[in-house]
Design a protein around this motif. Sequence first.
Motif, short mmCIF file in Angstrom:
data_model
loop_
_atom_site.label_atom_id
_atom_site.label_comp_id
_atom_site.label_asym_id
_atom_site.label_seq_id
_atom_site.Cartn_x
_atom_site.Cartn_y
_atom_site.Cartn_z
N SER B 3 0.91 -1.32 0.11
CA SER B 3 0.06 -0.12 0.02
C SER B 3 0.77 1.09 -0.07
O SER B 3 2.22 1.24 0.37
CB SER B 3 -0.88 -0.11 1.10
OG SER B 3 -0.22 0.26 2.28
N VAL B 4 0.22 2.38 -0.31
CA VAL B 4 0.90 3.72 -0.38
C VAL B 4 0.31 4.71 0.12
O VAL B 4 -1.04 4.91 -0.13
CB VAL B 4 1.33 3.89 -1.88
CG1 VAL B 4 1.98 5.43 -2.13
CG2 VAL B 4 2.08 2.99 -2.39
N THR B 5 0.80 5.60 0.85
CA THR B 5 0.20 6.83 1.73
C THR B 5 0.83 7.84 1.41
O THR B 5 2.00 8.17 1.42
CB THR B 5 0.34 6.50 3.32
OG1 THR B 5 -0.46 5.16 3.50
CG2 THR B 5 -0.63 7.50 3.88
N LYS B 69 14.60 3.05 3.43
CA LYS B 69 14.05 1.52 3.78
C LYS B 69 13.65 1.58 5.17
O LYS B 69 12.53 0.89 5.47
CB LYS B 69 15.09 0.50 3.43
CG LYS B 69 14.55 -0.90 3.59
CD LYS B 69 15.59 -1.83 3.03
CE LYS B 69 15.09 -3.28 3.29
NZ LYS B 69 15.93 -4.18 2.76
N SER B 70 14.40 2.11 6.12
CA SER B 70 14.17 2.01 7.65
C SER B 70 12.83 2.84 7.81
O SER B 70 11.90 2.38 8.69
CB SER B 70 15.07 2.44 8.46
OG SER B 70 15.44 3.75 8.23
N GLN B 71 12.53 3.79 7.07
CA GLN B 71 11.11 4.55 7.42
C GLN B 71 10.25 4.30 6.36
O GLN B 71 9.04 5.04 6.43
CB GLN B 71 11.35 5.98 7.45
CG GLN B 71 12.79 6.61 8.53
CD GLN B 71 12.78 7.94 8.57
OE1 GLN B 71 11.81 8.97 7.89
NE2 GLN B 71 13.60 8.49 9.56
N THR B 72 10.66 3.59 5.48
CA THR B 72 9.80 3.07 4.32
C THR B 72 8.98 4.34 3.61
O THR B 72 7.65 4.27 3.50
CB THR B 72 8.51 2.08 4.63
OG1 THR B 72 7.50 2.81 5.69
CG2 THR B 72 8.76 0.98 5.24
N SER B 73 9.85 5.25 3.29
CA SER B 73 9.28 6.54 2.81
C SER B 73 10.19 6.51 1.35
O SER B 73 11.13 6.09 1.02
CB SER B 73 9.70 7.54 3.49
OG SER B 73 11.11 7.96 3.96
N PHE B 74 9.62 7.45 0.29
CA PHE B 74 10.00 7.89 -0.76
C PHE B 74 9.74 9.32 -1.28
O PHE B 74 8.83 9.39 -2.08
CB PHE B 74 9.63 6.74 -1.86
CG PHE B 74 10.61 6.87 -3.12
CD1 PHE B 74 9.77 7.15 -4.35
CD2 PHE B 74 11.80 6.92 -3.22
CE1 PHE B 74 10.31 7.18 -5.58
CE2 PHE B 74 12.44 7.20 -4.47
CZ PHE B 74 11.83 7.13 -5.53
N HIS B 75 10.02 10.28 -0.24
CA HIS B 75 9.57 11.45 -0.15
C HIS B 75 10.22 12.37 -1.83
O HIS B 75 11.17 12.01 -2.06
CB HIS B 75 9.85 12.37 0.90
CG HIS B 75 9.51 11.70 2.11
ND1 HIS B 75 8.19 11.22 2.25
CD2 HIS B 75 9.91 12.01 3.51
CE1 HIS B 75 7.83 10.70 3.34
NE2 HIS B 75 8.84 11.21 4.28
N LEU B 76 9.48 13.19 -2.30
CA LEU B 76 9.74 13.76 -3.39
C LEU B 76 10.16 15.34 -2.94
O LEU B 76 9.48 16.00 -2.35
CB LEU B 76 8.76 13.82 -4.48
CG LEU B 76 8.84 14.68 -5.83
CD1 LEU B 76 9.80 13.83 -6.73
CD2 LEU B 76 7.62 14.61 -6.75
N ARG B 77 11.24 15.91 -3.50
CA ARG B 77 11.53 16.98 -3.14
C ARG B 77 12.06 17.87 -4.26
O ARG B 77 12.52 17.44 -5.50
CB ARG B 77 12.95 17.14 -2.17
CG ARG B 77 12.34 16.47 -0.80
CD ARG B 77 13.72 16.65 0.07
NE ARG B 77 14.81 16.05 -0.25
CZ ARG B 77 15.26 14.65 0.19
NH1 ARG B 77 14.45 14.18 1.10
NH2 ARG B 77 16.27 13.94 -0.18
#
Lengths: 110, 114
Positions: B3-5, B69-77
Amino acid sequence: NAGVTQTPKFRILKIGQSMTLQCTQDMNHNYMYWYRQDPGMGLKLIYYSVGAGITDKGEVPNGYNVSRSTTEDFPLRLELAAPSQTSVYFCASKTKYEQYFGPGTRLTVT
Amino acid sequence: AQSVTQLDSQVPVFEEAPVELRCNYSSSVSVYLFWYVQYPNQGLQLLLKYLSGSTLVESINGFEAEFNKSQTSFHLRKPSVHISDTAEYFCAVSVGGGGNKLTFGTGTQLKVEL
């Protein structure tokens, strides 16, 4: 190359009517997908195909049917249109990792 | 299932200001991560992707995203946005196999103002 093309761009259907949304790609991709996009909901996968003659259900397949007789074409069929099928429909095809999207079909069912 | 949030449905920002669009995912297996951009009345276009290797990936128009990976994030900047960046941005995840299906987030509308 035209990429992924979809027809029609817009369509208004009455409840109970049927129609076929056309999708064609000229990139010789084996993988193709149909999504619907509703406001605030992102894209939901309806059906997909991994090659000619092979199709499978996605997350929201009810009320839809597909066929894949050629590599290029992946039509989506609505048999008995319902207001809940009012949405924007996107077709996509895929290389190894990247999906290429068509411009979409905006469908309204009243 | 993955899932993606995307927590922010809308992000207003002034031109030339920095912006971050957040994306978190959940998956029990290794993932491929994507950002797609959708301009008004158009289909989605791939902005950038993470498949493996360097965790920082960049696009040709100045966006970057970092796989954590540790925060399971892929933020865009982007350090400085332009009016033309006004669009909806979708984060997506794929786990490969099974048709390589993408699971999309609900999208973030970026509105750049003068």
